[in-house]
Motif scaffolding. Structure first.
Motif, PDB file in Angstrom:
ATOM      1  N   SER A 108      15.564  18.304   8.586  1.00 22.10           N
ATOM      2  CA  SER A 108      14.195  17.571   9.328  1.00 22.10           C
ATOM      3  C   SER A 108      12.856  17.840   8.808  1.00 22.10           C
ATOM      4  O   SER A 108      12.038  16.835   8.501  1.00 22.10           O
ATOM      5  N   ALA A 109      12.656  18.958   8.321  1.00 29.58           N
ATOM      6  CA  ALA A 109      11.359  19.204   7.615  1.00 29.58           C
ATOM      7  C   ALA A 109      11.402  18.665   6.263  1.00 29.58           C
ATOM      8  O   ALA A 109      10.273  18.167   6.153  1.00 29.58           O
ATOM      9  N   ALA A 110      12.276  18.675   5.512  1.00 31.14           N
ATOM     10  CA  ALA A 110      12.240  18.097   4.132  1.00 31.14           C
ATOM     11  C   ALA A 110      12.252  16.521   4.458  1.00 31.14           C
ATOM     12  O   ALA A 110      11.294  16.085   3.452  1.00 31.14           O
ATOM     13  N   GLN A 111      12.872  15.987   5.230  1.00 26.99           N
ATOM     14  CA  GLN A 111      12.701  14.647   5.268  1.00 26.99           C
ATOM     15  C   GLN A 111      11.060  14.207   5.784  1.00 26.99           C
ATOM     16  O   GLN A 111      10.706  13.048   5.260  1.00 26.99           O
ATOM     17  N   LEU A 112      10.975  15.022   6.717  1.00 21.98           N
ATOM     18  CA  LEU A 112       9.293  14.948   7.145  1.00 21.98           C
ATOM     19  C   LEU A 112       8.266  15.053   6.081  1.00 21.98           C
ATOM     20  O   LEU A 112       7.367  14.218   5.909  1.00 21.98           O
ATOM     21  N   LEU A 113       8.390  15.788   5.177  1.00 27.22           N
ATOM     22  CA  LEU A 113       7.757  16.155   4.003  1.00 27.22           C
ATOM     23  C   LEU A 113       7.805  14.835   3.176  1.00 27.22           C
ATOM     24  O   LEU A 113       6.725  14.382   2.765  1.00 27.22           O
ATOM     25  N   ARG A 114       8.937  14.235   2.895  1.00 25.73           N
ATOM     26  CA  ARG A 114       9.264  13.290   1.848  1.00 25.73           C
ATOM     27  C   ARG A 114       8.229  11.922   2.566  1.00 25.73           C
ATOM     28  O   ARG A 114       7.652  11.221   1.872  1.00 25.73           O
ATOM     29  N   ALA A 115       8.422  11.753   3.769  1.00 20.78           N
ATOM     30  CA  ALA A 115       7.620  10.807   4.758  1.00 20.78           C
ATOM     31  C   ALA A 115       6.214  10.921   4.576  1.00 20.78           C
ATOM     32  O   ALA A 115       5.610   9.960   4.300  1.00 20.78           O
TER      33      ALA A 115
END
Length: 156
Positions: free
Chosen positions: A55-62
């Motif tokens: 989730s943190a990685a997806q949030l960073l990408r977003a």
């Protein structure tokens, strides 16, 4: 919940999770220990307020690129290739490396994620392996039968 709080190494570890890689593969790619990678991921999760690294990685990408679409195309299937970072000791210079996802073998290889098989191949592999094992067992039994017949014929 801003990405400015993240260190470059934390961002790097999160980006590599999206390729997809596990912590061990991220450690191998970055030249860090697995414990160090896990600490970077833990710190990034805390700073971004998420409960898991994915989730943190997806949030960073977003947060880094809000206009970029997800890793799937319109049909819902994964894109044919992924881009990873080629890391040296200098973390400021990154060169993209394209890794093709064309193999149907379920074996992990360097630079290729472990879980990129399609659903059809995930279903087919157990049947293929069972078939090979059945043929091998049949061949072993046939050889054993022939050897026993040969032994009987030689002892007469």
């Amino acid at each position: 919940m801003t990405i400015e709080q993240l260190t470059p190494r934390e961002k790097e570890c999160l980006r590599l999770l999206l390729t997809p890689m596990r912590a061990k593969e991220v450690a191998r790619t970055t030249g860090l220990s697995v414990n160090t990678v896990n600490e970077h991921l833990k710190s990034a999760r805390r700073k971004l307020g998420t409960s898991d690294s994915w989730s943190a990685a997806q949030l960073l990408r977003a947060l880094e690129n809000p206009t970029k679409s997800s890793d799937t195309n319109k049909s819902g299937s994964p894109r044919p290739s992924i881009v990873t970072q080629n890391h040296s000791t200098d973390t400021s210079a990154f060169e993209p490396v394209v890794v093709e996802r064309s193999s149907v073998l379920p074996f992990a290889k360097k630079g290729r994620p472990w879980n990129d098989l399609s659903f059809g191949w995930r279903l087919a592999w157990p049947f293929l392996l069972f078939g090979v094992i059945a043929i091998g067992a049949g061949a072993i039994m046939a050889v054993a039968s022939e050897l026993s017949q040969l032994t009987i014929a030689l002892t007469r």
